[in-house]
Design a protein around this motif. Structure first.
Motif, PDB file in Angstrom:
ATOM      1  N   VAL A   8      28.297  34.611  47.288  1.00 14.02           N
ATOM      2  CA  VAL A   8      28.737  36.005  47.287  1.00 14.02           C
ATOM      3  C   VAL A   8      29.923  36.067  48.230  1.00 14.02           C
ATOM      4  O   VAL A   8      29.863  35.551  49.354  1.00 14.02           O
ATOM      5  CB  VAL A   8      27.629  36.972  47.755  1.00 14.02           C
ATOM      6  CG1 VAL A   8      28.150  38.417  47.751  1.00 14.02           C
ATOM      7  CG2 VAL A   8      26.391  36.844  46.873  1.00 14.02           C
ATOM      8  N   ILE A   9      31.012  36.690  47.775  1.00 11.15           N
ATOM      9  CA  ILE A   9      32.266  36.676  48.522  1.00 11.15           C
ATOM     10  C   ILE A   9      32.783  38.090  48.715  1.00 11.15           C
ATOM     11  O   ILE A   9      32.810  38.883  47.762  1.00 11.15           O
ATOM     12  CB  ILE A   9      33.341  35.845  47.788  1.00 11.15           C
ATOM     13  CG1 ILE A   9      32.849  34.422  47.519  1.00 11.15           C
ATOM     14  CG2 ILE A   9      34.647  35.817  48.575  1.00 11.15           C
ATOM     15  CD1 ILE A   9      33.763  33.620  46.604  1.00 11.15           C
ATOM     16  N   VAL A  10      33.196  38.401  49.929  1.00 10.90           N
ATOM     17  CA  VAL A  10      33.960  39.620  50.204  1.00 10.90           C
ATOM     18  C   VAL A  10      35.407  39.194  50.409  1.00 10.90           C
ATOM     19  O   VAL A  10      35.685  38.325  51.238  1.00 10.90           O
ATOM     20  CB  VAL A  10      33.447  40.352  51.460  1.00 10.90           C
ATOM     21  CG1 VAL A  10      34.393  41.489  51.844  1.00 10.90           C
ATOM     22  CG2 VAL A  10      32.043  40.883  51.239  1.00 10.90           C
ATOM     23  N   THR A  11      36.325  39.775  49.642  1.00  8.94           N
ATOM     24  CA  THR A  11      37.725  39.374  49.767  1.00  8.94           C
ATOM     25  C   THR A  11      38.657  40.490  49.333  1.00  8.94           C
ATOM     26  O   THR A  11      38.293  41.354  48.525  1.00  8.94           O
ATOM     27  CB  THR A  11      38.009  38.105  48.942  1.00  8.94           C
ATOM     28  OG1 THR A  11      39.352  37.677  49.175  1.00  8.94           O
ATOM     29  CG2 THR A  11      37.831  38.370  47.453  1.00  8.94           C
ATOM     30  N   HIS A  12      39.880  40.441  49.879  1.00  5.68           N
ATOM     31  CA  HIS A  12      40.968  41.313  49.415  1.00  5.68           C
ATOM     32  C   HIS A  12      41.937  40.538  48.526  1.00  5.68           C
ATOM     33  O   HIS A  12      42.949  41.101  48.094  1.00  5.68           O
ATOM     34  CB  HIS A  12      41.723  41.897  50.614  1.00  5.68           C
ATOM     35  CG  HIS A  12      40.988  43.023  51.282  1.00  5.68           C
ATOM     36  ND1 HIS A  12      40.798  44.244  50.681  1.00  5.68           N
ATOM     37  CD2 HIS A  12      40.406  43.118  52.499  1.00  5.68           C
ATOM     38  CE1 HIS A  12      40.128  45.047  51.499  1.00  5.68           C
ATOM     39  NE2 HIS A  12      39.886  44.375  52.609  1.00  5.68           N
ATOM     40  N   GLN A  13      41.632  39.278  48.276  1.00  8.74           N
ATOM     41  CA  GLN A  13      42.496  38.449  47.439  1.00  8.74           C
ATOM     42  C   GLN A  13      42.114  38.661  45.969  1.00  8.74           C
ATOM     43  O   GLN A  13      41.239  37.995  45.428  1.00  8.74           O
ATOM     44  CB  GLN A  13      42.337  36.971  47.826  1.00  8.74           C
ATOM     45  CG  GLN A  13      42.653  36.666  49.272  1.00  8.74           C
ATOM     46  CD  GLN A  13      44.151  36.532  49.513  1.00  8.74           C
ATOM     47  OE1 GLN A  13      44.940  36.560  48.566  1.00  8.74           O
ATOM     48  NE2 GLN A  13      44.549  36.368  50.761  1.00  8.74           N
ATOM     49  N   MET A  14      42.815  39.589  45.335  1.00  9.36           N
ATOM     50  CA  MET A  14      42.429  39.983  43.978  1.00  9.36           C
ATOM     51  C   MET A  14      42.652  38.871  42.952  1.00  9.36           C
ATOM     52  O   MET A  14      41.862  38.708  42.020  1.00  9.36           O
ATOM     53  CB  MET A  14      43.188  41.242  43.556  1.00  9.36           C
ATOM     54  CG  MET A  14      42.829  42.485  44.365  1.00  9.36           C
ATOM     55  SD  MET A  14      41.088  42.961  44.273  1.00  9.36           S
ATOM     56  CE  MET A  14      40.504  42.394  45.888  1.00  9.36           C
ATOM     57  N   GLY A  15      43.749  38.113  43.089  1.00  3.91           N
ATOM     58  CA  GLY A  15      43.991  37.023  42.152  1.00  3.91           C
ATOM     59  C   GLY A  15      42.883  35.993  42.204  1.00  3.91           C
ATOM     60  O   GLY A  15      42.395  35.523  41.171  1.00  3.91           O
ATOM     61  N   PHE A  16      42.461  35.661  43.408  1.00  4.20           N
ATOM     62  CA  PHE A  16      41.356  34.712  43.583  1.00  4.20           C
ATOM     63  C   PHE A  16      40.057  35.293  43.024  1.00  4.20           C
ATOM     64  O   PHE A  16      39.300  34.602  42.324  1.00  4.20           O
ATOM     65  CB  PHE A  16      41.192  34.383  45.068  1.00  4.20           C
ATOM     66  CG  PHE A  16      39.913  33.669  45.393  1.00  4.20           C
ATOM     67  CD1 PHE A  16      39.765  32.316  45.110  1.00  4.20           C
ATOM     68  CD2 PHE A  16      38.850  34.351  45.973  1.00  4.20           C
ATOM     69  CE1 PHE A  16      38.579  31.654  45.401  1.00  4.20           C
ATOM     70  CE2 PHE A  16      37.669  33.695  46.269  1.00  4.20           C
ATOM     71  CZ  PHE A  16      37.538  32.348  45.982  1.00  4.20           C
ATOM     72  N   ALA A  17      39.794  36.566  43.321  1.00  9.06           N
ATOM     73  CA  ALA A  17      38.563  37.202  42.848  1.00  9.06           C
ATOM     74  C   ALA A  17      38.488  37.180  41.323  1.00  9.06           C
ATOM     75  O   ALA A  17      37.436  36.891  40.746  1.00  9.06           O
ATOM     76  CB  ALA A  17      38.483  38.636  43.362  1.00  9.06           C
ATOM     77  N   LYS A  18      39.603  37.455  40.676  1.00 12.14           N
ATOM     78  CA  LYS A  18      39.619  37.465  39.213  1.00 12.14           C
ATOM     79  C   LYS A  18      39.379  36.070  38.649  1.00 12.14           C
ATOM     80  O   LYS A  18      38.638  35.897  37.670  1.00 12.14           O
ATOM     81  CB  LYS A  18      40.952  38.016  38.706  1.00 12.14           C
ATOM     82  CG  LYS A  18      41.052  38.078  37.187  1.00 12.14           C
ATOM     83  CD  LYS A  18      42.387  38.674  36.743  1.00 12.14           C
ATOM     84  CE  LYS A  18      42.457  38.746  35.217  1.00 12.14           C
ATOM     85  NZ  LYS A  18      43.716  39.361  34.752  1.00 12.14           N
ATOM     86  N   ARG A  19      39.996  35.085  39.273  1.00 16.44           N
ATOM     87  CA  ARG A  19      39.940  33.713  38.750  1.00 16.44           C
ATOM     88  C   ARG A  19      38.591  33.041  39.018  1.00 16.44           C
ATOM     89  O   ARG A  19      38.050  32.344  38.160  1.00 16.44           O
ATOM     90  CB  ARG A  19      41.061  32.892  39.383  1.00 16.44           C
ATOM     91  CG  ARG A  19      41.188  31.482  38.848  1.00 16.44           C
ATOM     92  CD  ARG A  19      42.394  30.783  39.440  1.00 16.44           C
ATOM     93  NE  ARG A  19      42.264  30.560  40.874  1.00 16.44           N
ATOM     94  CZ  ARG A  19      42.965  31.218  41.808  1.00 16.44           C
ATOM     95  NH1 ARG A  19      43.836  32.149  41.452  1.00 16.44           N
ATOM     96  NH2 ARG A  19      42.799  30.956  43.092  1.00 16.44           N
TER      97      ARG A  19
END
Length: 243
Positions: free
Chosen positions: A191-202
């Motif tokens: 489970v990841i909390v992130t503001h990196q949207m490109g990474f989150a999508k991929r």
């Protein structure tokens, strides 16, 4: 991983951080929590990690509720690995000791077993030449790789990442995201909390959008990013993806 949160609430004094967070995933390898600052992402992650107790509601992983009794909660925490945004390494200890100490003191490894496991992980994350260095002698990316190695050392059932790149520059952020993506590809549940949207999508299988202490939208990665339904999520993604 089967993950279920039912009406989870958490207050800090008069501030209601979680206002009844609910989600249910029958099977997911990687869930990413996105949303504005203060929306409840890190608080939710800490509840799942068993690092904080919730005021009401229930969290269950693979059908087993997270315990509330401290003795059972300590046992549960041993099955989890957590990587924090600020590394949380012991500043006075070298890299290898930051990994071996929890293995010996918490997880019951012998000294030789702990050293062998630490050396294996340091080599895996290209840190074999830095084992005797303290955090102040390492770059931010190196410190975060040590933190990831420590979180993985006891072979946790689930690993949680709380904004793992927020303290890093873009180059180091990319380095850490590559490491996390490699772990996901190898089958590690997270489970990841992130503001990196490109990474989150991929990298994500599922994504939950948290705002104002609640899950405003949840779905597959492609659905959340390619076909957002709520106005709040649409506005959030427009802002985050603008630059």
């Amino acid at each position: 991983m089967k993950l279920e949160l039912k009406a989870v609430k958490k207050s800090y004094g008069e501030h209601l951080a979680l206002k009844g967070v609910s989600l249910s995933l029958d099977q997911t390898k990687c869930l990413t929590l996105i949303g504005p600052s203060g929306g409840g992402k890190s608080t939710t992650l800490r509840m799942i990690a068993g690092l904080e107790t919730f005021d009401s509601g229930q969290i269950a992983i693979d059908g087993y509720p997270i315990p509330s009794e401290e003795r059972d909660l300590r046992a549960y925490r041993k099955t989890i690995g957590v990587v924090f945004q600020s590394y949380n390494l012991f500043p006075h200890l070298d890299a290898i000791t930051n990994i071996t100490l929890p293995l010996e003191k918490v997880h019951g490894f012998s000294k030789d077993e702990a050293i062998e496991q630490a050396n294996t992980l340091l080599a895996r994350f290209r840190l074999e030449d830095h084992g005797k260095k303290q955090p102040s002698e390492l770059s931010g990316g190196q410190n975060q790789r040590v933190a990831i190695a420590r979180a993985l050392a006891h072979d946790p059932k689930l690993i949680l990442f709380d904004e793992p790149t927020s303290a890093l520059d873009p180059e180091m952020s990319a380095e850490i995201l590559d490491v996390i993506e490699e772990l996901i590809d190898l089958g590690k549940e997270c489970v990841i909390v992130t503001h990196q949207m490109g990474f989150a999508k991929r990298a994500s299988e599922h994504v939950a959008f948290l705002a104002q202490g609640q899950v405003a939208e949840i779905g597959s990665s492609s659905q959340i990013f390619d076909d957002p339904r709520s106005p709040e999520l649409k506005r959030f993604l427009e802002r985050e993806l603008k630059y």
